[in-house]
Design an enzyme around this catalytic site. Structure first.
Site, PDB file in Angstrom:
ATOM      1  CB  SER A  44      -4.948   1.490  -9.382  1.00  0.00           C
ATOM      2  OG  SER A  44      -4.914   2.466  -8.378  1.00  0.00           O
ATOM      3  CB  SER A  46       1.384  -2.499  -8.935  1.00  0.00           C
ATOM      4  OG  SER A  46       0.964  -1.479  -8.058  1.00  0.00           O
ATOM      5  CE  LYS A  63       4.262  -0.013  -8.587  1.00  0.00           C
ATOM      6  NZ  LYS A  63       4.226   1.376  -8.107  1.00  0.00           N
ATOM      7  CG  ASP A 113      15.598   0.623  -0.628  1.00  0.00           C
ATOM      8  OD1 ASP A 113      16.449  -0.244  -0.364  1.00  0.00           O
ATOM      9  OD2 ASP A 113      15.882   1.802  -0.934  1.00  0.00           O
ATOM     10  CD  GLU A 119       0.413   3.884   2.478  1.00  0.00           C
ATOM     11  OE1 GLU A 119      -0.498   4.581   2.972  1.00  0.00           O
ATOM     12  OE2 GLU A 119       0.262   3.158   1.482  1.00  0.00           O
ATOM     13  CG  ASP A 158       0.462  12.213  -6.000  1.00  0.00           C
ATOM     14  OD1 ASP A 158      -0.235  12.981  -5.285  1.00  0.00           O
ATOM     15  OD2 ASP A 158       0.095  11.067  -6.299  1.00  0.00           O
ATOM     16  CD  GLU A 162      -2.845   8.003   0.368  1.00  0.00           C
ATOM     17  OE1 GLU A 162      -3.226   9.176   0.195  1.00  0.00           O
ATOM     18  OE2 GLU A 162      -3.273   7.018  -0.257  1.00  0.00           O
ATOM     19  CG  ASP A 176       2.890   6.916  -6.296  1.00  0.00           C
ATOM     20  OD1 ASP A 176       3.074   6.637  -7.499  1.00  0.00           O
ATOM     21  OD2 ASP A 176       1.759   7.054  -5.800  1.00  0.00           O
TER      22      ASP A 176
HETATM   23  P1  ATP Z   1      -2.067   3.401  -6.682  1.00  0.00           P
HETATM   24  O1  ATP Z   1      -1.319   2.854  -7.845  1.00  0.00           O
HETATM   25  O2  ATP Z   1      -3.475   2.936  -6.633  1.00  0.00           O
HETATM   26  O3  ATP Z   1      -1.906   4.872  -6.459  1.00  0.00           O
HETATM   27  P2  ATP Z   1       0.056   2.785  -4.921  1.00  0.00           P
HETATM   28  O4  ATP Z   1       0.784   3.850  -5.606  1.00  0.00           O
HETATM   29  O5  ATP Z   1       0.042   2.766  -3.437  1.00  0.00           O
HETATM   30  O6  ATP Z   1      -1.443   2.727  -5.402  1.00  0.00           O
HETATM   31  P3  ATP Z   1       1.970   0.704  -5.233  1.00  0.00           P
HETATM   32  O7  ATP Z   1       3.091   1.650  -5.309  1.00  0.00           O
HETATM   33  O8  ATP Z   1       1.974  -0.442  -6.168  1.00  0.00           O
HETATM   34  O9  ATP Z   1       0.590   1.396  -5.469  1.00  0.00           O
HETATM   35  O10 ATP Z   1       1.897   0.156  -3.770  1.00  0.00           O
HETATM   36  C1  ATP Z   1       0.874  -0.681  -3.317  1.00  0.00           C
HETATM   37  C2  ATP Z   1       1.003  -0.865  -1.810  1.00  0.00           C
HETATM   38  O11 ATP Z   1       2.150  -1.670  -1.527  1.00  0.00           O
HETATM   39  C3  ATP Z   1       1.220   0.443  -1.068  1.00  0.00           C
HETATM   40  O12 ATP Z   1       0.039   0.908  -0.525  1.00  0.00           O
HETATM   41  C4  ATP Z   1       2.217   0.109   0.025  1.00  0.00           C
HETATM   42  O13 ATP Z   1       1.517  -0.149   1.227  1.00  0.00           O
HETATM   43  C5  ATP Z   1       2.881  -1.168  -0.436  1.00  0.00           C
HETATM   44  N1  ATP Z   1       4.247  -0.866  -0.870  1.00  0.00           N
HETATM   45  C6  ATP Z   1       4.623  -0.208  -1.987  1.00  0.00           C
HETATM   46  N2  ATP Z   1       5.952  -0.112  -2.075  1.00  0.00           N
HETATM   47  C7  ATP Z   1       6.457  -0.713  -0.969  1.00  0.00           C
HETATM   48  C8  ATP Z   1       7.785  -0.931  -0.465  1.00  0.00           C
HETATM   49  N3  ATP Z   1       8.858  -0.500  -1.133  1.00  0.00           N
HETATM   50  N4  ATP Z   1       7.927  -1.574   0.711  1.00  0.00           N
HETATM   51  C9  ATP Z   1       6.830  -1.996   1.398  1.00  0.00           C
HETATM   52  N5  ATP Z   1       5.569  -1.824   0.977  1.00  0.00           N
HETATM   53  C10 ATP Z   1       5.366  -1.195  -0.195  1.00  0.00           C
END
Ligand code: ATP
Length: 323
Positions: A44, A46, A63, A113, A119, A158, A162, A176
């Site tokens: 949402s 990022s 990110k 990383d 997920e 949380d 996911e 997260d």
């Molecule tokens: P929201 O903020 O809406 O709850 P989110 O927490 O999933 O979403 P991000 O943490 O920014 O938001 O991640 C966005 C997406 O990027 C995730 O759904 C995931 O698939 C991918 N992602 C996040 N971190 C990584 C990572 N370290 N390696 C690979 N993919 C990632």
């Protein structure tokens, strides 16, 4: 606004000084040190990119958070919580590691990383359910990571499939931490950074006025007393074990409100054929009174994990084939 780069990681670089001596210098990484590739995912607030360190050619997930958007949506506090928390959790293979943070005028950057396996939820959706062997392995890795974060004074708040990412070995990396709660760190005499104790900042002593987390995994004590502690993460752990074996979480209803009603009423059922040891474990995690719920140590010693390695060895084991 407070975009201070507290605790930002730096890398070491060998350089030759004016007298011809080799010196080790610490250099702060910046946007220009990475080449950005494809988008790995979007949240949402990022966008996450695959990125390569130009010097080492090592790949990361970066990110990127747009400052304007974060300010507009009043998410500065959460962004800071995520960074402060990740900076505290740098020594465990089961937690997404934050290597560097930096910023430019428009954006904040977190170098993390890379989790190529996606997920845990996505993997579960593909297979439908996990067998006992897979559930035990992924359950053990998740539990080991929870044990570590709790030992460092972090409550995730949380946990759900996911937020469990998988690396290229299909090993767990929990992510997260934007809604995490920082307790005083037993290994760090300084108090946690201000505004890092939860949505209500410094006044949030074990209480949160607003709901954090995801409806299906939220603990009953958060709903009834607005309090969340270490046992709340173990409630979520019980929900995850159930979900891996059944394919859906134990408490699920058409609306959030109805889901909450099921949680506080402990209304869930085991389908026929649910493995008995797993059933006993889940029943002892999904206990309404957080003080009577199993602790991490209890769970490690539960018969469901009989013969299971924890600690360093667990992260050397080859992940079982998903079934
Ligand atoms: P929201 O903020 O809406 O709850 P989110 O927490 O999933 O979403 P991000 O943490 O920014 O938001 O991640 C966005 C997406 O990027 C995730 O759904 C995931 O698939 C991918 N992602 C996040 N971190 C990584 C990572 N370290 N390696 C690979 N993919 C990632």
């Amino acid at each position: 606004e407070d975009w201070k780069d507290r605790g930002a990681a730096v890398s070491m670089r060998k350089e030759v000084d004016a007298e011809g001596r080799t010196v080790i210098k610490s250099v702060k990484k910046g946007v220009r040190d990475f080449s950005f590739g494809r988008v790995l995912g979007e949240g949402s607030y990022s966008t996450v990119y695959l990125a390569t360190d130009r010097q080492t050619l090592r790949e990361y997930a970066v990110k990127v958070l747009e400052k304007k958007h974060i300010i507009k949506e009043k998410k500065i506090k959460y962004v800071n919580i995520e960074k402060n928390t990740l900076n505290r959790l740098t020594e465990h293979p089961g937690i997404v590691r934050l290597y560097y943070t930096f910023q430019d005028e428009a954006s904040l950057y977190y170098v993390l990383d890379l989790c190529n396996g996606g997920e845990l939820l996505g993997v579960l959706k593909k297979t439908g359910t996990f067998d006992v062997e897979c559930t035990r392995f992924y359950g053990a890795q998740i539990l080991d990571a929870i044990a570590y974060m709790h030992s460092r004074g972090v409550i995730h708040r949380d946990l759900k499939p996911e937020n469990v990412l998988l690396d290229d070995q299909m090993h767990v990396k929990i992510t997260d931490f934007g809604t995490a709660k920082l307790l005083p760190d037993p290994r760090d005499p300084r108090p946690p950074p201000e505004d890092a104790s939860g949505p209500n900042g410094a006044h949030d002593d074990n209480r949160t006025a607003s709901f954090v987390g995801t409806a299906e995994y939220v603990s009953p004590e958060l709903l009834t007393d607005k309090s969340a502690g270490k046992p709340s993460d173990l409630w979520a752990f019980g929900c995850i074990i159930y979900q891996l074996l059944v394919g859906r979480p134990p408490f699920k209803a058409a609306t959030e409100y109805l889901t909450f009603q099921k949680i506080v009423g402990l209304e869930y059922e085991f389908p026929a054929g649910f493995p008995p040891a797993a059933r006993d474990l889940v029943e002892r995690c999904l206990v309404l009174d957080p003080n009577r719920r199993l602790t991490v140590e209890h769970i490690k010693n539960h018969e469901f994990f009989d013969g299971q390695q924890f600690g360093k060895e667990l992260w050397r084991i080859k992940a079982p084939r998903l079934r």
